[in-house]
Write an enzyme that holds these catalytic residues in place. Structure first.
Site, PDB file in Angstrom:
ATOM      1  N   SER A 175       0.833  -1.202   0.000  1.00 38.63           N
ATOM      2  CA  SER A 175       0.000   0.000   0.000  1.00 38.63           C
ATOM      3  C   SER A 175       0.862   1.244   0.000  1.00 38.63           C
ATOM      4  O   SER A 175       2.004   1.226   0.488  1.00 38.63           O
ATOM      5  CB  SER A 175      -0.907   0.017   1.240  1.00 38.63           C
ATOM      6  OG  SER A 175      -1.522   1.282   1.412  1.00 38.63           O
ATOM      7  N   TYR A 188      -2.343  -1.233  10.161  1.00 39.30           N
ATOM      8  CA  TYR A 188      -2.401  -1.598   8.748  1.00 39.30           C
ATOM      9  C   TYR A 188      -1.128  -1.157   8.025  1.00 39.30           C
ATOM     10  O   TYR A 188      -0.510  -1.945   7.289  1.00 39.30           O
ATOM     11  CB  TYR A 188      -3.625  -0.944   8.114  1.00 39.30           C
ATOM     12  CG  TYR A 188      -3.749  -1.095   6.617  1.00 39.30           C
ATOM     13  CD1 TYR A 188      -4.286  -2.258   6.058  1.00 39.30           C
ATOM     14  CD2 TYR A 188      -3.359  -0.073   5.755  1.00 39.30           C
ATOM     15  CE1 TYR A 188      -4.428  -2.392   4.687  1.00 39.30           C
ATOM     16  CE2 TYR A 188      -3.492  -0.196   4.377  1.00 39.30           C
ATOM     17  CZ  TYR A 188      -4.024  -1.358   3.851  1.00 39.30           C
ATOM     18  OH  TYR A 188      -4.160  -1.476   2.484  1.00 39.30           O
TER      19      TYR A 188
END
Length: 284
Positions: A175, A188
Site C-alpha cells: 500500500s 495496517y
C-alpha cells in the site's frame, strides 16, 4: 489465547460486500486479451471483490484459470466466478480465513487438484481498521491485522512453493501507506511495510529457482474495504480527492500492474513494487 484470531467481520463489517456498494467499482478489463497468461493457473486471495475481482477478470481474459479465495462474501465470490467463466476460463471459489495455516494448505491443494497446477500466486487479501489514537488499537485488532496481512501471506506462500516452478510469479499487495504513512491506519500501515520487506527478501530467496516476486502498492482505490470500516464514515465523501489526480482510483486501473508482473513482460523484474496511486507516492 487461540493461535488463530477470529476474523473481525462482525465488528467492522469487513471486508464488505461489493454487491451493496454504491457507486459500483469498475472491475471490467479495458482491452481484448492477448493470451499473455494462456493456460496458467492463478490463485488470488480477496478475489471476490475490489482489486482482487479486477485482477481475476483481467487474468481470465488473458487466458488463466482462477482460484478465488475469499472470507465470507458468497454473493460477491459467485459473481467473480461468473465473470471468469464468461471469459471462457475455469474458476473455483474457496471460502476461509487465510490467517489459518491449515486453511491455506487446503486451499492450495484444492487449487492444484481441481485446476491442475499453480503458476501465479496473488497475495491480495487484507484488512484495515481506522483508529485516531494508537491507544484505541486493541491487542485483538493488532494480532488480527497482522494475522491476515502478514501471517496469511507467509502461510499461502509456504503452501504454494512446492507447486511453483521456473517462470512462476508471486505478487503481493502492499500500500501507499507504507511509503507516505497514514495517521489513521497505524497497524495496517505497519503490516504493509512488512510486506515490502517480505517481497524484496523473498525475491532474493527464490531468484535461483526462477520464481519472480514483486509487489503492487495501490493508492486510494474505490473498493468495499474502505466504506465497510476501513475509513471513518465522515471521510468517505472526500476519499481519494487529495491525490494529485483529484480522485480515487478504480480496481481496473490497478489490475494491469498485476498482469504486467504476472506475465513474461516483466521477466527481468523481481523484488520491485509498482505504484498505481494517482501520483500520491512520496518515496519508493
Amino acid at each position: 489465547m487461540s493461535d488463530v484470531m477470529e476474523p473481525m467481520v462482525h465488528e467492522d463489517r469487513l471486508p464488505g460486500h461489493e454487491s451493496k456498494l454504491e457507486p459500483k467499482p469498475d472491475w471490467q478489463p479495458r482491452y481484448p486479451g492477448s493470451g499473455r497468461l494462456k493456460d496458467k493457473v492463478a490463485l488470488i486471495t480477496g478475489a471476490d471483490s475490489g482489486i482482487g475481482r479486477a485482477v481475476a477478470a483481467l487474468f481470465a481474459r488473458e487466458g488463466a484459470d482462477i482460484a478465488i479465495l475469499y472470507l465470507c462474501e458468497d454473493d460477491d465470490a459467485a459473481k467473480t466466478n461468473e465473470i471468469v467463466e464468461q471469459e471462457g476460463r475455469r474458476a473455483i471459489t474457496i471460502a476461509g480465513d487465510i490467517g489459518d495455516e491449515q486453511f491455506c494448505e487446503k486451499a492450495v491443494k484444492q487449487t492444484v487438484d481441481q485446476l491442475g497446477g499453480l503458476d501465479i500466486l496473488v497475495n491480495n487479501a487484507g484488512e484495515q481498521h481506522a483508529d485516531k489514537d494508537i491507544r484505541a488499537i486493541t491487542e485483538e485488532q493488532l494480532r488480527r491485522t497482522f494475522q491476515t496481512n502478514i501471517f496469511g501471506m507467509f502461510f499461502l506462500t509456504q503452501a504454494a512453493l512446492p507447486h511453483l516452478k521456473e517462470g512462476s510469479a508471486i505478487i503481493n499487495t502492499t500500500s501507499e501507506t507504507t511509503y507516505e504513512g497514514s495517521k489513521l491506519l497505524l497497524d495496517y500501515s505497519a503490516t504493509k511495510g512488512a510486506i515490502v520487506g517480505f517481497t524484496r527478501s523473498l525475491a532474493k530467496n527464490l531468484v535461483d529457482k526462477g520464481i519472480r516476486v514483486n509487489g503492487v502498492a495501490p493508492g486510494p482505490i474505490w473498493t468495499p474495504l474502505n466504506p465497510s470500516g476501513g475509513q471513518p464514515p465522515e471521510k468517505i465523501p472526500q476519499f481519494g480527492k487529495d491525490t494529485p489526480m483529484g480522485r480515487p482510483g478504480q480496481p481496473n486501473e490497478v489490475a494491469p500492474s498485476f498482469l504486467f508482473l504476472a506475465c513474461d513482460d516483466s521477466s527481468y523484474m523481481t523484488g520491485q513494487v509498482l505504484h498505481p496511486d494517482g501520483g500520491n507516492t512520496t518515496a519508493s
